[in-house]
Design an enzyme around this catalytic site. Sequence first.
Site, short mmCIF file in Angstrom:
data_model
loop_
_atom_site.label_atom_id
_atom_site.label_comp_id
_atom_site.label_asym_id
_atom_site.label_seq_id
_atom_site.Cartn_x
_atom_site.Cartn_y
_atom_site.Cartn_z
N SER A 1 0.84 -1.20 0.00
CA SER A 1 0.00 0.00 0.00
C SER A 1 0.87 1.24 0.00
O SER A 1 1.99 1.23 0.55
CB SER A 1 -0.87 -0.01 1.26
N TYR B 1 -0.82 -0.60 10.01
CA TYR B 1 -1.06 -0.96 8.61
C TYR B 1 0.17 -0.65 7.74
O TYR B 1 0.62 -1.48 6.93
CB TYR B 1 -2.28 -0.18 8.14
N LYS C 1 2.39 -3.28 5.64
CA LYS C 1 2.42 -3.18 4.18
C LYS C 1 3.84 -2.97 3.66
O LYS C 1 4.18 -3.45 2.56
CB LYS C 1 1.49 -2.05 3.70
N1 LIG Z 1 -8.88 -0.24 -1.29
C1 LIG Z 1 -7.73 0.39 -1.34
O1 LIG Z 1 -7.63 1.56 -1.76
C2 LIG Z 1 -6.49 -0.30 -0.90
C3 LIG Z 1 -5.30 0.44 -0.87
C4 LIG Z 1 -4.13 -0.19 -0.52
C5 LIG Z 1 -4.15 -1.54 -0.18
N2 LIG Z 1 -5.33 -2.21 -0.18
C6 LIG Z 1 -5.28 -3.60 0.20
O2 LIG Z 1 -6.02 -4.39 -0.71
C7 LIG Z 1 -6.51 -5.56 -0.04
C8 LIG Z 1 -8.00 -5.71 -0.31
O3 LIG Z 1 -8.67 -4.66 0.34
P1 LIG Z 1 -10.10 -4.09 -0.10
O4 LIG Z 1 -9.91 -2.64 -0.28
O5 LIG Z 1 -10.65 -4.91 -1.19
O6 LIG Z 1 -10.92 -4.25 1.28
P2 LIG Z 1 -12.08 -5.27 1.72
O7 LIG Z 1 -12.29 -5.01 3.17
O8 LIG Z 1 -13.23 -5.16 0.80
O9 LIG Z 1 -11.42 -6.70 1.49
C9 LIG Z 1 -10.63 -7.36 2.42
C10 LIG Z 1 -11.18 -8.75 2.58
O10 LIG Z 1 -10.29 -9.51 3.41
C11 LIG Z 1 -11.08 -10.34 4.22
N3 LIG Z 1 -10.33 -10.71 5.42
C12 LIG Z 1 -10.02 -9.91 6.47
N4 LIG Z 1 -9.33 -10.59 7.40
C13 LIG Z 1 -9.19 -11.86 6.92
C14 LIG Z 1 -8.57 -13.01 7.44
N5 LIG Z 1 -7.97 -13.00 8.63
N6 LIG Z 1 -8.58 -14.14 6.68
C15 LIG Z 1 -9.20 -14.16 5.46
N7 LIG Z 1 -9.83 -13.09 4.95
C16 LIG Z 1 -9.83 -11.94 5.67
C17 LIG Z 1 -12.30 -9.52 4.56
O11 LIG Z 1 -13.39 -10.33 4.97
C18 LIG Z 1 -12.56 -8.77 3.25
O12 LIG Z 1 -13.49 -9.43 2.42
C19 LIG Z 1 -6.14 -5.39 1.43
O13 LIG Z 1 -4.94 -6.08 1.69
C20 LIG Z 1 -5.92 -3.90 1.54
O14 LIG Z 1 -5.06 -3.57 2.61
C21 LIG Z 1 -6.50 -1.63 -0.53
#
Ligand SMILES: NC(=O)c1ccc[n+]([C@@H]2O[C@H](COP(=O)([O-])OP(=O)(O)OC[C@H]3O[C@@H](n4cnc5c(N)ncnc54)[C@H](O)[C@@H]3O)[C@@H](O)[C@H]2O)c1
Length: 304
Positions: free
Chosen positions: A152, A165, A169
């Site tokens: 991230s 976080y 990351k």
């Molecule tokens: N959305 C963004 O802008 C963004 C930016 C940087 C990084 N990310 C990263 O992208 C990834 C996906 O995030 P997202 O934005 O789709 O959010 P999201 O919350 O929609 O998806 C995360 C998913 O992970 C699942 N999860 C959480 N803990 C878990 C565990 N212990 N075991 C199995 N599953 C688990 C949750 O149930 C959820 O469905 C994450 O790693 C997040 O940190 C997202």
Amino acid sequence: MSISYEGRVAIVTGAGGGLGRAYALELARRGAKVVVNDFGGARDGRGGSSAAAEAVVAEIEAQGGAALADGGNVTDFSQMEALAARARETFGRIDVLINNAGILRDRTFAKMTMDDFRAVVEVHLIGSANATKAVWETMREQGYGRVLMTSSTSGVYGNFGQANYGAAKAGLIGLMNVLHFEGQKYGIHVNAVLPTAATRMTGDMMEEETLAHLSPENVVPAALYLTSEGAPSRTALLAGAGTVARLAIVENQGVYLPEGDRTPEAVAEAFGTLAKLEGFIETQNGLDHVERIVARARDAKRAV
Ligand SMILES: NC(=O)c1ccc[n+]([C@@H]2O[C@H](COP(=O)([O-])OP(=O)(O)OC[C@H]3O[C@@H](n4cnc5c(N)ncnc54)[C@H](O)[C@@H]3O)[C@@H](O)[C@H]2O)c1
């Protein structure tokens, strides 16, 4: 050149919604058999059910694909081992792992409990290590594997209120760097994606107008390229809103402090030069850096 996942088996963690769901659907559309993992908890990681994973499996099946739901928690290594075993038993191999599961517990470091710090590191960093470790031997035996870490901008640039976080990351970039070398001989490529997308994770962090540009589908091309057969390795791509950019870790030439002048004061004096964004080098591994600085010291010694 079209990218196909025909005959490939992919595991996506945290694929019950957001980015993971988008990856899983597109992998399946392109022919992969997909293991949809999701613990199904709340945004802060509490709770849990396999309903979210099952719903995505139903979507994949409705579009004519093959998928398997898994409600395992990435923080539990034995559950990741069970997931890998089910993937092998059901689909015969494991070609792709996308480490995507994640939670947030944002607070300033002053107010953050160590439980909240640990919980976030546990899901992102240890969770990715758990899932990767669970598939690593299979990928080595196959002589083929594609592992994607989800880092991230918070980890590489910083973001107020995300000490837990950001640390996790940034750690994933370190994990990618090392596993790249260890997987090389076995045809395992390890990469990272740094997404920006409107999901439940970010839904209350940005303005409506900004979120409108940030569909998770915009991150899918970078993630699927980085897990494809022709993928590079140790490559980190930032992706979102239609832009894909490469993140690089570079060092500058630095200043050479002659023997006898290696003091904190000398560093303070040189800091203006030292801090300049000039003459960057992308170093290939840790030893390359050591060789470079020692060669410079040798040259300096010879010159006197
Ligand atoms: N959305 C963004 O802008 C963004 C930016 C940087 C990084 N990310 C990263 O992208 C990834 C996906 O995030 P997202 O934005 O789709 O959010 P999201 O919350 O929609 O998806 C995360 C998913 O992970 C699942 N999860 C959480 N803990 C878990 C565990 N212990 N075991 C199995 N599953 C688990 C949750 O149930 C959820 O469905 C994450 O790693 C997040 O940190 C997202």
